[in-house]
Design a protein around this motif. Structure first.
Motif, short mmCIF file in Angstrom:
data_model
loop_
_atom_site.label_atom_id
_atom_site.label_comp_id
_atom_site.label_asym_id
_atom_site.label_seq_id
_atom_site.Cartn_x
_atom_site.Cartn_y
_atom_site.Cartn_z
N ARG A 122 0.83 -1.21 0.00
CA ARG A 122 0.00 0.00 0.00
C ARG A 122 0.86 1.25 0.00
NH1 ARG A 122 -4.97 -1.72 4.09
NH2 ARG A 122 -5.86 -3.25 2.65
N GLU A 123 1.95 1.24 0.75
CA GLU A 123 2.84 2.39 0.77
C GLU A 123 3.52 2.57 -0.59
OE1 GLU A 123 4.33 5.73 2.56
OE2 GLU A 123 2.82 4.37 3.34
N PHE A 124 3.98 1.47 -1.18
CA PHE A 124 4.60 1.52 -2.50
C PHE A 124 3.62 2.05 -3.52
CE2 PHE A 124 5.52 -0.44 -6.61
CZ PHE A 124 6.81 0.00 -6.82
N LEU A 125 2.36 1.66 -3.39
CA LEU A 125 1.33 2.09 -4.33
C LEU A 125 1.18 3.61 -4.32
CD1 LEU A 125 -0.87 1.25 -6.35
CD2 LEU A 125 -2.43 1.07 -4.43
N LYS A 126 1.31 4.22 -3.17
CA LYS A 126 1.21 5.68 -3.09
C LYS A 126 2.31 6.34 -3.93
CE LYS A 126 -0.64 5.50 1.57
NZ LYS A 126 -0.33 5.73 2.99
N TYR A 127 3.53 5.89 -3.74
CA TYR A 127 4.64 6.48 -4.48
C TYR A 127 4.56 6.14 -5.97
CZ TYR A 127 6.78 7.74 -0.07
OH TYR A 127 7.03 8.28 1.16
N PHE A 128 4.25 4.91 -6.28
CA PHE A 128 4.18 4.52 -7.68
C PHE A 128 3.00 5.20 -8.37
CE2 PHE A 128 3.21 1.84 -11.33
CZ PHE A 128 4.47 1.78 -11.92
N GLY A 129 1.89 5.37 -7.66
CA GLY A 129 0.74 6.07 -8.23
C GLY A 129 1.09 7.51 -8.57
N LEU A 130 1.85 8.15 -7.68
CA LEU A 130 2.29 9.52 -7.96
C LEU A 130 3.22 9.55 -9.18
CD1 LEU A 130 2.45 12.50 -7.12
CD2 LEU A 130 4.39 11.87 -5.66
N PHE A 131 4.17 8.61 -9.23
CA PHE A 131 5.06 8.52 -10.38
C PHE A 131 4.27 8.27 -11.66
CE2 PHE A 131 7.23 5.50 -13.22
CZ PHE A 131 8.22 6.33 -13.71
#
Length: 147
Positions: free
Chosen positions: A51-60
Motif C-alpha cells: 500500500r505504501e509503495f502504491l502511493k509512491y508509484f501512483g504519484l510517479f
C-alpha cells in the motif's frame, strides 16, 4: 510393604508421564499459535508495504502519464504514450495486491494446489532425515573422527 511402595512408585510414574504429555501438547499448541501469529504479522507488513509503495508509484505514474501525454501532444508523436501501457499494468497489480482481491485469489489457488497437485510440493530426494543431516555434517566437519 514392598507392594505398597511399588504401587505408589508406579502411580507416581504414571502421573509424571501424563503431566509430560500435557506439557508437550501445551508446548506444541503454543508453537503453532506463535507461528500463526508470526505469519499473520509478516503478511500484514507485506500488505502495508504494498500500500505504501502504491502511493509512491501512483504519484510517479500520474506524473509520467501527464508528462508523456503533454509531450506526445506537443511533438505530435503518439508513440510517446507507449510507456503508459506497462506502467498501468504495474499500477493495477499493485492496487490489486494492496486493496483488491489478489491475496484471496492467491490463497484459493494455493488451497487448490494443496488439494489436487500436492505432488508438486514434494522435496527433491524426499523429506529431510536425521541420517541425511548427519551424513552432510560429517562430510563438512573437519574435526569429526569416526569411531
Amino acid at each position: 510393604m514392598g507392594f505398597i511402595f511399588s504401587k505408589s512408585m508406579s502411580d507416581a510414574l504414571k502421573n509424571q508421564q501424563e503431566l509430560a504429555l500435557v506439557n508437550s501438547r501445551l508446548q506444541l499448541e503454543r508453537q503453532i499459535l506463535m507461528q500463526s501469529q508470526m505469519r499473520e504479522r509478516q503478511m500484514a507488513m507485506q500488505i502495508a508495504w504494498t500500500r505504501e509503495f502504491l502511493k509512491y508509484f501512483g504519484l510517479f505514474f500520474g506524473l509520467a502519464a501527464v508528462g508523456l501525454t503533454t509531450g506526445a501532444m506537443k511533438k505530435k508523436k503518439p508513440g510517446l504514450l507507449l510507456p503508459i501501457v506497462p506502467l498501468s499494468f504495474i499500477l493495477a497489480y499493485q492496487y490489486d495486491m494492496g486493496y483488491g482481491t489478489l491475496l484471496q485469489r492467491m490463497k484459493g489457488e494455493a488451497e487448490k494446489i494443496l488439494d489436487t497437485d500436492s505432488t508438486l510440493l514434494e522435496l527433491p530426494k524426499g523429506p529431510i532425515t536425521f541420517e541425511g543431516l548427519e551424513k552432510a555434517r560429517r562430510a563438512q566437519s573437519k574435526f569429526f573422527v569416526e569411531k
